[in-house]
Design an enzyme around this catalytic site. Structure first.
Site, short mmCIF file in Angstrom:
data_model
loop_
_atom_site.label_atom_id
_atom_site.label_comp_id
_atom_site.label_asym_id
_atom_site.label_seq_id
_atom_site.Cartn_x
_atom_site.Cartn_y
_atom_site.Cartn_z
N HIS A 274 -9.37 3.85 -1.21
CA HIS A 274 -9.31 2.48 -1.73
C HIS A 274 -10.32 1.57 -1.00
O HIS A 274 -11.13 0.89 -1.62
CB HIS A 274 -7.91 1.89 -1.52
CG HIS A 274 -6.78 2.77 -1.91
ND1 HIS A 274 -6.34 2.88 -3.20
CD2 HIS A 274 -5.97 3.59 -1.17
CE1 HIS A 274 -5.31 3.71 -3.24
NE2 HIS A 274 -5.07 4.16 -2.03
C1 BDR Z 1 -4.03 -0.04 0.46
O1 BDR Z 1 -2.88 0.14 1.26
C2 BDR Z 1 -3.22 0.62 2.52
O2 BDR Z 1 -2.32 1.58 2.98
C3 BDR Z 1 -4.63 1.15 2.40
O3 BDR Z 1 -5.31 0.98 3.64
C4 BDR Z 1 -5.23 0.32 1.30
O4 BDR Z 1 -5.83 -0.86 1.81
C5 BDR Z 1 -3.86 0.79 -0.80
O5 BDR Z 1 -2.71 0.40 -1.49
#
Ligand code: BDR
Ligand code: CA
Length: 350
Positions: A274
């Site tokens: 992500h």
């Molecule tokens: C987001 O949640 C976090 O655990 C990850 O780093 C990312 O920013 C994804 O939902």
């Protein structure tokens, strides 16, 4: 590209496996000059986020970048963390060099404001954790939206299931009030005047296309000229990397934990990058196709609290406040990630 020509970037992170990959991408990018890092409580508590950021800066030879500590927790609810996803210290099985780093004597919200004022109209903001400190920064400096060149947020899920509740994405779920404040205040600051300056928002509907596999990680090691420890779902859990390159070793140890987590969630032996995708978009928005909409956060629903709701057709009669990512070419993203982070990792040992 010289440092003066590169884009000044301020990164707000809750490091976190994919946050660490995002920071590595920024450090590896000649077109970015990271001017500060805000540590936000989220995946792990805020002091652990600071420790992880210092360790990563040391590993990547970037110890001059200021690191600021954020609030202990969300604006109005207790902090929830995600060690099940990111490991007990946030970086999976990886161990970073212990560093006695010195935090800035101003906090993360003030760091946002200082960076924006130092680079008026030029700063690129990247927020890949809960939006607590960005919301606090906007309270200190209501003109913040107008001082930034661009803001890229990883958060939410648009027309797509959540990853924390059936409808809520992690970063928004941790601090829904902060996310709501950022969307609403930023939108109000620009209205229809300059829609190009509305934040870019990348939700799970987009970022889950960036699925890293063991073979992609192997390509990264090869691009770094490093040996690798090939990974398979059949390996003993927690097998450590023996890669020769220290950054590749840390990324492999971190990613193995992340692969195992995704596997246990029924998603396969892969991991969603992500935050690195958001970092890549911060430097080059053309990597993604967008649709403009009005976004708000459900704060009161008993089943739907933390859900990001996008009004695509103007039913609310409110100004649009976001460019929502709707399409990406994951191969183009991974090619770029490997082309940057591989040689950067190699440069750390040459
Ligand atoms: C987001 O949640 C976090 O655990 C990850 O780093 C990312 O920013 C994804 O939902
Ligand atoms: Ca994150």
């Amino acid at each position: 590209m010289t440092e003066a020509e590169a884009l000044p970037v301020f990164a707000d992170v809750d490091t976190g496996v994919d946050d660490a990959m995002a920071l590595a991408y920024l450090f590896a990018s000649d077109d970015a000059h990271v001017v500060g890092i805000a540590s936000t409580a989220g995946n792990v508590p805020v002091d652990q986020v600071c420790t992880n950021n210092f360790g990563l800066l040391e590993l990547c030879g970037r110890t001059g970048i200021p690191v600021s500590r954020g609030a202990d927790g969300p604006l109005s609810i207790p902090l929830r963390t995600a060690e099940d996803t990111h490991g007990p210290e946030g970086l999976g099985y990886a161990r970073l060099p212990p560093v006695d780093g010195r935090l800035t004597d101003y906090d993360a919200a003030q760091a946002w404001v200082r960076a924006a004022r130092e680079h008026p109209g030029k700063l690129v903001g990247l927020a890949v954790g809960p939006l607590t400190n960005l919301a606090l920064a906007m309270r200190i400096e209501p003109a913040l939206p107008r001082l930034l060149r661009r803001l890229v947020i990883m958060g939410g899920a648009f027309g797509y299931r959540g990853n924390t509740t059936p409808v809520s994405e992690w970063n928004v779920h941790v601090d829904p009030e902060a996310a709501s404040e950022v969307f609403n205040v930023w939108g109000a600051a620009w209205g229809l005047e300059k829609p190009s300056h509305l934040p870019i928002v990348l939700g799970l509907n987009l970022t889950e296309h960036a699925a890293m596999t063991p073979s992609t990680l192997g390509r990264l090691a090869a691009a770094a000229g490093s040996s690798t420890t090939p990974m398979s779902v059949l390996d003993d859990r927690g097998t450590r990397s023996a890669a020769a390159n220290p950054l590749i070793r840390v990324l492999e140890d971190a990613m193995r934990f992340y692969f195992e987590f995704h596997f246990d969630q029924g998603e396969g032996y892969l991991a969603h990058l992500h935050d690195p995708l958001a970092a890549a978009v911060a430097l080059d928005p053309d990597l993604v196709r967008y649709r403009q909409a009005t976004v708000d956060v459900e704060l009161t629903g008993t089943l739907t609290r933390g859900m990001t709701v996008a009004d695509w057709s103007g039913a609310w009669g409110r100004y649009p406040n976001a460019h929502i990512g709707v399409e990406v070419d994951p191969e183009a993203f991974f090619d770029r990630f490997i082309a940057r982070v591989g040689p950067f990792a190699a440069s750390l040992v040459s």
